[in-house]
Design a protein around this motif. Structure first.
Motif, PDB file in Angstrom:
ATOM      1  N   LYS A 124      20.520   6.773  28.354  1.00 52.52           N
ATOM      2  CA  LYS A 124      19.803   8.040  28.203  1.00 52.52           C
ATOM      3  C   LYS A 124      20.770   9.208  28.303  1.00 52.52           C
ATOM      4  CE  LYS A 124      15.550   6.333  30.260  1.00 52.52           C
ATOM      5  NZ  LYS A 124      14.594   6.495  31.360  1.00 52.52           N
ATOM      6  N   ILE A 125      20.517  10.212  27.469  1.00 52.49           N
ATOM      7  CA  ILE A 125      21.256  11.470  27.540  1.00 52.49           C
ATOM      8  C   ILE A 125      20.249  12.611  27.572  1.00 52.49           C
ATOM      9  CG2 ILE A 125      23.279  10.548  26.327  1.00 52.49           C
ATOM     10  CD1 ILE A 125      22.322  12.149  23.848  1.00 52.49           C
ATOM     11  N   ILE A 126      20.694  13.759  28.015  1.00 53.17           N
ATOM     12  CA  ILE A 126      19.893  14.981  27.964  1.00 53.17           C
ATOM     13  C   ILE A 126      20.410  15.767  26.765  1.00 53.17           C
ATOM     14  CG2 ILE A 126      19.231  17.097  29.162  1.00 53.17           C
ATOM     15  CD1 ILE A 126      18.277  14.497  30.528  1.00 53.17           C
ATOM     16  N   PHE A 127      19.506  16.139  25.858  1.00 53.27           N
ATOM     17  CA  PHE A 127      19.897  16.804  24.618  1.00 53.27           C
ATOM     18  C   PHE A 127      19.280  18.189  24.543  1.00 53.27           C
ATOM     19  CE2 PHE A 127      18.782  17.613  20.084  1.00 53.27           C
ATOM     20  CZ  PHE A 127      20.057  17.923  19.667  1.00 53.27           C
ATOM     21  N   GLU A 133      24.319   2.133  23.387  1.00 45.98           N
ATOM     22  CA  GLU A 133      25.615   2.237  24.046  1.00 45.98           C
ATOM     23  C   GLU A 133      26.716   2.251  22.989  1.00 45.98           C
ATOM     24  OE1 GLU A 133      27.839  -0.155  27.575  1.00 45.98           O
ATOM     25  OE2 GLU A 133      25.660   0.051  27.651  1.00 45.98           O
ATOM     26  N   GLY A 134      27.748   3.075  23.191  1.00 50.89           N
ATOM     27  CA  GLY A 134      28.856   3.166  22.246  1.00 50.89           C
ATOM     28  C   GLY A 134      28.633   4.183  21.136  1.00 50.89           C
ATOM     29  N   THR A 135      27.530   4.923  21.180  1.00 47.51           N
ATOM     30  CA  THR A 135      27.250   5.935  20.158  1.00 47.51           C
ATOM     31  C   THR A 135      28.264   7.066  20.253  1.00 47.51           C
ATOM     32  OG1 THR A 135      24.880   5.439  20.198  1.00 47.51           O
ATOM     33  CG2 THR A 135      25.520   7.567  19.290  1.00 47.51           C
ATOM     34  N   THR A 136      28.831   7.441  19.110  1.00 47.09           N
ATOM     35  CA  THR A 136      29.757   8.568  19.069  1.00 47.09           C
ATOM     36  C   THR A 136      28.977   9.851  18.806  1.00 47.09           C
ATOM     37  OG1 THR A 136      30.133   8.362  16.695  1.00 47.09           O
ATOM     38  CG2 THR A 136      31.633   7.131  18.164  1.00 47.09           C
ATOM     39  N   ALA A 137      29.630  10.977  19.050  1.00 45.05           N
ATOM     40  CA  ALA A 137      28.993  12.274  18.793  1.00 45.05           C
ATOM     41  C   ALA A 137      28.609  12.395  17.317  1.00 45.05           C
ATOM     42  CB  ALA A 137      29.929  13.407  19.197  1.00 45.05           C
ATOM     43  N   GLU A 138      29.480  11.935  16.421  1.00 49.75           N
ATOM     44  CA  GLU A 138      29.186  12.010  14.989  1.00 49.75           C
ATOM     45  C   GLU A 138      28.001  11.129  14.606  1.00 49.75           C
ATOM     46  OE1 GLU A 138      31.643  12.336  10.895  1.00 49.75           O
ATOM     47  OE2 GLU A 138      32.313  10.773  12.272  1.00 49.75           O
ATOM     48  N   ARG A 139      27.927   9.915  15.124  1.00 47.08           N
ATOM     49  CA  ARG A 139      26.809   9.006  14.835  1.00 47.08           C
ATOM     50  C   ARG A 139      25.505   9.591  15.365  1.00 47.08           C
ATOM     51  NH1 ARG A 139      26.011   5.909  11.133  1.00 47.08           N
ATOM     52  NH2 ARG A 139      28.024   4.994  11.449  1.00 47.08           N
ATOM     53  N   LEU A 193      20.381  12.206  14.039  1.00 51.03           N
ATOM     54  CA  LEU A 193      19.520  13.342  14.362  1.00 51.03           C
ATOM     55  C   LEU A 193      19.274  14.235  13.144  1.00 51.03           C
ATOM     56  CD1 LEU A 193      18.286  14.433  17.026  1.00 51.03           C
ATOM     57  CD2 LEU A 193      20.275  15.916  17.179  1.00 51.03           C
ATOM     58  N   ARG A 194      20.321  14.472  12.370  1.00 46.09           N
ATOM     59  CA  ARG A 194      20.266  15.367  11.205  1.00 46.09           C
ATOM     60  C   ARG A 194      20.877  14.657   9.986  1.00 46.09           C
ATOM     61  NH1 ARG A 194      18.093  17.928  14.851  1.00 46.09           N
ATOM     62  NH2 ARG A 194      18.325  20.115  15.352  1.00 46.09           N
ATOM     63  N   PRO A 195      20.151  13.701   9.390  1.00 40.16           N
ATOM     64  CA  PRO A 195      20.694  12.972   8.236  1.00 40.16           C
ATOM     65  C   PRO A 195      21.112  13.927   7.115  1.00 40.16           C
ATOM     66  CG  PRO A 195      18.626  11.988   8.963  1.00 40.16           C
ATOM     67  CD  PRO A 195      18.797  13.280   9.725  1.00 40.16           C
ATOM     68  N   GLY A 196      22.262  13.654   6.538  1.00 40.94           N
ATOM     69  CA  GLY A 196      22.746  14.463   5.423  1.00 40.94           C
ATOM     70  C   GLY A 196      23.511  15.711   5.821  1.00 40.94           C
ATOM     71  N   ARG A 197      23.552  16.026   7.109  1.00 48.01           N
ATOM     72  CA  ARG A 197      24.286  17.207   7.575  1.00 48.01           C
ATOM     73  C   ARG A 197      25.688  16.792   8.001  1.00 48.01           C
ATOM     74  NH1 ARG A 197      20.592  21.222   9.484  1.00 48.01           N
ATOM     75  NH2 ARG A 197      22.390  22.604   9.525  1.00 48.01           N
ATOM     76  N   LEU A 198      26.625  17.724   7.931  1.00 45.81           N
ATOM     77  CA  LEU A 198      28.015  17.460   8.292  1.00 45.81           C
ATOM     78  C   LEU A 198      28.282  17.817   9.748  1.00 45.81           C
ATOM     79  CD1 LEU A 198      29.794  18.987   5.170  1.00 45.81           C
ATOM     80  CD2 LEU A 198      29.293  16.570   5.618  1.00 45.81           C
ATOM     81  N   PHE A 199      29.143  17.047  10.390  1.00 48.54           N
ATOM     82  CA  PHE A 199      29.528  17.317  11.773  1.00 48.54           C
ATOM     83  C   PHE A 199      30.151  18.703  11.879  1.00 48.54           C
ATOM     84  CE2 PHE A 199      32.113  17.014  15.599  1.00 48.54           C
ATOM     85  CZ  PHE A 199      31.261  16.352  16.469  1.00 48.54           C
ATOM     86  N   LEU A 237      23.791  20.936  20.831  1.00 49.06           N
ATOM     87  CA  LEU A 237      24.072  21.089  19.413  1.00 49.06           C
ATOM     88  C   LEU A 237      23.768  22.525  19.019  1.00 49.06           C
ATOM     89  CD1 LEU A 237      24.533  19.542  16.642  1.00 49.06           C
ATOM     90  CD2 LEU A 237      22.059  19.458  16.515  1.00 49.06           C
ATOM     91  N   SER A 238      24.771  23.213  18.473  1.00 43.66           N
ATOM     92  CA  SER A 238      24.611  24.599  18.025  1.00 43.66           C
ATOM     93  C   SER A 238      25.177  24.724  16.615  1.00 43.66           C
ATOM     94  CB  SER A 238      25.379  25.561  18.928  1.00 43.66           C
ATOM     95  OG  SER A 238      24.974  25.444  20.257  1.00 43.66           O
ATOM     96  N   PRO A 239      24.561  25.562  15.781  1.00 43.72           N
ATOM     97  CA  PRO A 239      25.136  25.773  14.452  1.00 43.72           C
ATOM     98  C   PRO A 239      26.513  26.414  14.585  1.00 43.72           C
ATOM     99  CG  PRO A 239      23.026  26.928  14.691  1.00 43.72           C
ATOM    100  CD  PRO A 239      23.368  26.336  16.009  1.00 43.72           C
TER     101      PRO A 239
END
Length: 73
Positions: A2-5, A21-27, A32-38, A64-66
């Protein structure tokens, strides 16, 4: 695990997310936002800017901030 988002792209809502487990920030962002760039966002893990390969850990606070506000040049 679990994370706090905190989603600062919209209303700034804070929620608890369950991620594998093992999820990267990019993944995490891709799920969360399919099709958007990191690079379109500033992603922070525990208040420190995260790189795409940063692995998230149980109990992390992720925000996460624009990278560019709408209407900005």
């Amino acid at each position: 695990m679990k994370i706090i988002f905190c989603d600062n792209e919209g209303a700034g809502l804070v929620t608890e997310k369950v991620i594998p487990e093992g999820t990267t920030a990019e993944r995490f962002l891709q799920n969360l936002r399919p099709g958007r760039l990191f690079s379109d966002f500033i992603v922070r893990r525990n208040q420190i800017k995260a790189e795409p390969h940063t692995q998230l850990q149980d109990g992390d606070r992720v925000s996460l901030s624009p990278a560019k506000m709408t209407g900005a040049s």
